[in-house]
Design an enzyme around this catalytic site. Structure first.
Site, PDB file in Angstrom:
ATOM      1  N   ASP A 191       0.858  -1.187   0.000  1.00 11.40           N
ATOM      2  CA  ASP A 191       0.000   0.000   0.000  1.00 11.40           C
ATOM      3  C   ASP A 191       0.889   1.230   0.000  1.00 11.40           C
ATOM      4  OD1 ASP A 191      -2.207  -1.539   0.058  1.00 11.40           O
ATOM      5  OD2 ASP A 191      -2.737  -1.169   2.149  1.00 11.40           O
TER       6      ASP A 191
ATOM      7  N   ASP B   8     -13.827  -6.432  -4.448  1.00  9.76           N
ATOM      8  CA  ASP B   8     -13.946  -6.629  -2.999  1.00  9.76           C
ATOM      9  C   ASP B   8     -15.272  -7.321  -2.738  1.00  9.76           C
ATOM     10  OD1 ASP B   8     -11.531  -5.339  -2.517  1.00  9.76           O
ATOM     11  OD2 ASP B   8     -12.464  -3.368  -2.411  1.00  9.76           O
TER      12      ASP B   8
END
Lengths: 252, 208
Positions: free
Chosen positions: A11, A130
């Site tokens: 990230d 997701d």
């Protein structure tokens, strides 16, 4: 024989790796380029960078990061986060990324998948999904905005549509398992893998090497992604790969 | 000087970056007059065979590349760039290729495997002494493709891999024309060594 891929995910926020990375042997554990090289040496088959910058400036910085990583890395890497248009894809791919991943933008406007695939080829376009089990749907529901917003879409119908539009790979994150370290969502992964003809990357839930074995064997995943267990050195890419090799899985 | 043929087929930047990593400064061009100045050429590319041929023809690059190869100058085709070097492809019915290497490009049969063939697969060397394989380990390389070559002659097969019950040509070569189905620029040390061999050995031919 085609090998199963192990993919660390980083990230990146305003050009720096975040989400706690514990690498004592690195000069600077927040430097995406240094971490990318580290994982490359460890035998990572691919890398994913997720840009979680909130600002426009942060996004611009990501282009520099991509350029620098591309100058050092001889394995494929994908960049996702904040990619909303063909222009965004061009910026990232021209900087040297091999693939871009689309998530919320693709749900808001599915044609963006086709635009990217027509321009760069399907192999450049990864659809990130997701997913979370939904009792009402009796199936998995798609979420957007980093898992904050439920949509009306069922995962299987969405991935099928996305592949028909040109998505070349599915990065499937199970929100039920994410961060739990109790193993990947095998049923979900298997359902998606059997529904589409393109490779599926399982994500969310990795806690140990056996979890990888299980999602490859039972979940029919083509690749598996993990972040924290690698960052926190609970295991390493090399250890996971050695374990899988010993178990007889095809591993590079 | 290394010229990279820029004919609008996908992402050429990773090849450029890879060559820079091993200390070269390649140039990108779509203009035959510019590319003529190079010592060796790389034909990369991803996407559809028919579009690839059309884009080459639009720029007069089809006849230029053919003449380049016939003159015995070093040429490296990568991925779609490899496939275009062969006689024809069954994609969209049939599309004629450059015909520099014998064979036909066909689609993988989806018999229980994923198409595209995407990921790392292991090489088997057919001609271990070929200069492209100089000091190269018989390891894994990174593939992304839905079509593969059925070679018209065993002689051009330098290395192969297996997928979907097929023997898939991974490295093909004939004289100064070399080609890889996989992406050497994304194939870690195995791929980078081959890229280096092409550049340093100038495709196995004597040029000054």
């Amino acid at each position: 024989m085609l090998t199963k891929r192990i993919i660390p995910c980083l990230d990146v926020k305003e050009g720096r790796v975040v989400k706690g990375v514990q690498f004592v042997n690195l000069r600077d554990a927040g430097d995406p380029v240094e971490l990318a090289s580290f994982y490359d040496e460890q035998g990572a088959d691919e890398l994913v960078f997720l840009d979680i910058s909130a600002s426009h400036e942060g996004r611009e910085t990501m282009v520099d990061v991509v350029q620098e990583v591309a100058g050092k890395l001889a394995i494929p890497f994908t960049v996702g986060g904040g990619i909303n248009s063909l222009e965004d894809m061009k910026r990232i791919l021209r900087a040297g990324a091999d693939k871009v991943s689309l998530n919320t933008a693709a749900l808001m406007r599915p044609e963006v998948i086709k635009e990217g695939a027509d321009f760069f080829g399907s192999q450049c376009i990864v659809l990130a999904v997701d997913a979370k089990w939904d009792d009402e749907l009796q199936s998995w529901r798609v979420y957007t905005h980093g898992g904050r917003k439920p949509t009306e879409r069922d995962v299987i119908s969405w991935v099928t549509e996305a592949v028909s539009l040109g998505a070349g790979e599915i990065l499937l994150t199970s929100m039920d398992e994410d961060g739990e370290k109790s193993g990947f969502a095998e049923e979900l992964t298997k359902a998606v893998s059997e529904a589409v003809s393109v490779p599926v990357i399982a994500s969310g839930g990795a806690g140990n090497a056996a979890h990888f074995e299980s999602v490859f064997v039972n979940g029919k995943a083509d690749a598996a992604l993990a972040a924290s267990i690698f960052h926190y050195r609970e295991t390493s890419v090399a250890e996971v790969k050695a374990y899988l090799k010993e178990k007889g899985l095809p591993i590079r | 000087m290394i010229g990279i043929i820029d004919y609008g087929m996908g992402n050429l930047h990773s090849v450029t970056k890879a060559l820079e990593r091993i200390g070269h400064d390649p140039f990108l061009s779509e203009d035959p007059a510019e590319l003529e100045k190079a010592d060796m050429l790389i034909l990369p590319g991803v996407g559809s065979f028919r579009d690839g041929m059309a884009e080459l023809e639009k720029r007069g690059l089809d006849s230029f590349v053919t003449k380049w190869a016939e003159d015995g100058k070093p040429l490296l085709g990568i991925c779609l760039g490899m496939q275009l070097l062969f006689d024809e492809s069954e994609e969209n019915g049939s599309t004629k290729g450059l015909g520099l290497l014998p064979g036909k490009v066909v689609r993988f049969r989806e018999n229980g495997v994923k198409v595209p063939h995407m990921g790392w697969n292991k090489l088997t060397f057919k001609q271990p002494a070929h200069p492209v394989l100089y000091q190269v380990e018989e390891g894994h390389v990174y593939f992304v493709h839905s079509y593969y070559v059925e070679a018209g002659s065993e002689d051009v097969l330098v290395a192969v891999t297996d997928y979907a019950d097929a023997e898939v040509p991974a490295v093909a070569a004939s004289g100064s024309v070399w080609a890889t189905q996989f992406h050497p620029e994304k194939s870690s040390s195995v791929g980078m060594s081959m890229l280096k061999n092409f550049v340093e050995q100038k495709g196995g031919v004597e040029v000054d």
